[in-house]
Write an enzyme that holds these catalytic residues in place. Structure first.
Site, mmCIF file in Angstrom:
data_model
loop_
_atom_site.group_PDB
_atom_site.id
_atom_site.type_symbol
_atom_site.label_atom_id
_atom_site.label_comp_id
_atom_site.label_asym_id
_atom_site.label_seq_id
_atom_site.Cartn_x
_atom_site.Cartn_y
_atom_site.Cartn_z
ATOM 1 C CE LYS A 13 -0.772 0.423 4.951
ATOM 2 N NZ LYS A 13 0.273 1.365 5.381
ATOM 3 C CG ASP A 14 3.326 2.214 2.961
ATOM 4 O OD1 ASP A 14 2.359 2.798 3.120
ATOM 5 O OD2 ASP A 14 4.059 1.516 3.824
ATOM 6 N NE ARG A 55 -7.879 3.270 2.990
ATOM 7 C CZ ARG A 55 -8.112 2.698 4.031
ATOM 8 N NH1 ARG A 55 -9.434 2.210 4.077
ATOM 9 N NH2 ARG A 55 -7.368 2.636 5.095
ATOM 10 N NE ARG A 56 -7.771 3.695 7.984
ATOM 11 C CZ ARG A 56 -6.752 3.573 8.541
ATOM 12 N NH1 ARG A 56 -5.776 4.627 9.072
ATOM 13 N NH2 ARG A 56 -5.922 2.320 8.493
ATOM 14 N NE ARG A 91 1.228 10.890 7.986
ATOM 15 C CZ ARG A 91 2.649 11.534 7.488
ATOM 16 N NH1 ARG A 91 2.641 12.507 7.476
ATOM 17 N NH2 ARG A 91 3.742 10.648 7.545
ATOM 18 N NE ARG A 112 -1.045 6.828 12.687
ATOM 19 C CZ ARG A 112 -1.585 6.619 11.237
ATOM 20 N NH1 ARG A 112 -3.000 6.730 10.987
ATOM 21 N NH2 ARG A 112 -0.803 6.785 10.184
ATOM 22 C CB CYS A 142 -0.341 11.155 -1.948
ATOM 23 S SG CYS A 142 -0.242 13.238 -1.888
#
Length: 310
Positions: free
Chosen positions: A82-83, A132-133, A150, A156, A243
């Site tokens: 995904k990165d 996306r979220r 982030r 987090r 992005c």
């Protein structure tokens, strides 16, 4: 020349290093005589806590890892798929040697009070910087508030404890990798929160000329993960997302071997949701990815993506 030492380069976050340990364990089981050494590097994406689009976004978590591989400082890079940017080719001279068996692709909610997403009261602050979220929450849960957050999963969780947010959304697989599934309140279905392209897949990247090493690494690969990843990355390549593009989707190899790909493109406010879902039939994975991307483009995905600042 036989391979007796493999120098593995990776991001230096706890989760990334846990991923490297998985690779080392699988290598040790497959080739017990091969030694491994780990080269952790701090990437631009790990150092920068602002909007990723301000630091080129694409490749922010892979650039320094790729550089170490190309410079000959390491032999094998471990990346989360995904990165890895899909709108441009891999750095010249490198190739994927294997995609490991896929982990859980779902996202999870962490709420200190134990509430599920449907139970969260209006105004609840969800810590996430994922476009996306944010788009999916805006579409289905507009009464919730997203606050930028982030950093790696551990940092987090510390910010949640400090009161910077009321709840967090993190990848279930990531929490499993760092041994923190205890904090999960709810694991979302892919209908509730569609995952990012390449979720839960680790890619092993080598220099193209290291054929002996590729021969050692390639048996670690999983055929289903390879097929799913090929379809997903071609979808992203054809869409040419940046992005800040809320693009989500996942391919799945069913029990009968049939491959399907479902994908969505969202506007950042969640008011536009474009959907496509197709089965491969006799198509190869890359052609399936192209077909689903074209279906989304027919619905106006280009205008949605190009209309988002980046």
């Amino acid at each position: 020349m036989p391979v007796d030492l493999i120098r593995i380069v990776s991001r230096d976050s706890p989760m990334a290093l846990a991923q490297v340990e998985r690779v080392r364990a699988e290598l040790a089981a497959h080739r017990p005589g091969v030694e491994t050494a780990v080269l952790p590097v701090k990437t631009t994406g790990d150092k920068w806590m602002g909007d990723l689009s301000e630091v080129e976004g694409k490749g922010a978590f892979t650039k320094e890892v790729d550089a170490a591989l190309l410079a000959g400082e390491a032999d094998l890079a471990v990346h989360c798929v995904k990165d890895i940017p899909a709108d441009r080719p891999l750095p010249a001279g490198t190739t994927f040697a294997a995609f490991l068996k896929r982990d859980d692709i779902r996202d999870a909610l962490i709420h200190p009070g134990g509430l599920t997403l449907d139970q969260l009261p209006a105004g609840t602050r969800i810590g996430t910087s994922s476009v996306r979220r944010i788009a999916q929450l805006a579409a289905a849960y507009p009464h919730l508030e997203c606050v930028p957050m982030r950093g790696n999963a551990n940092s987090r969780l510390a910010k949640l404890d400090a009161g910077d947010a009321d709840a967090l959304i993190l990848a279930a697989a990531g929490l499993e990798r760092i041994g923190r599934t205890d904090v999960i309140t709810e694991v979302f279905s892919t209908e509730t929160m569609m995952p990012p392209i390449g979720a839960g897949v680790l890619a092993l990247q080598c220099r193209e000329g290291d054929t002996e090493l590729i021969d050692v690494i390639s048996p670690l690969g999983d055929r289903d993960a390879y097929r799913e990843t090929q379809a997903e990355r071609m979808l992203l390549h054809v869409l040419q997302g940046h992005c800040n593009s809320p693009i989500a989707g996942f391919a799945r190899v069913e029990g009968n071997g049939e491959l399907s790909l479902r994908a969505c493109v969202f506007s950042p406010d969640g008011k536009t949701v474009l959907n496509a879902h197709e089965w491969a039939g006799r198509l190869d994975p890359a052609t399936l990815g192209t077909s689903v991307a074209v279906a989304l483009l027919r619905q106006g995905a280009r205008d949605v993506i190009d209309g988002i600042a980046h």
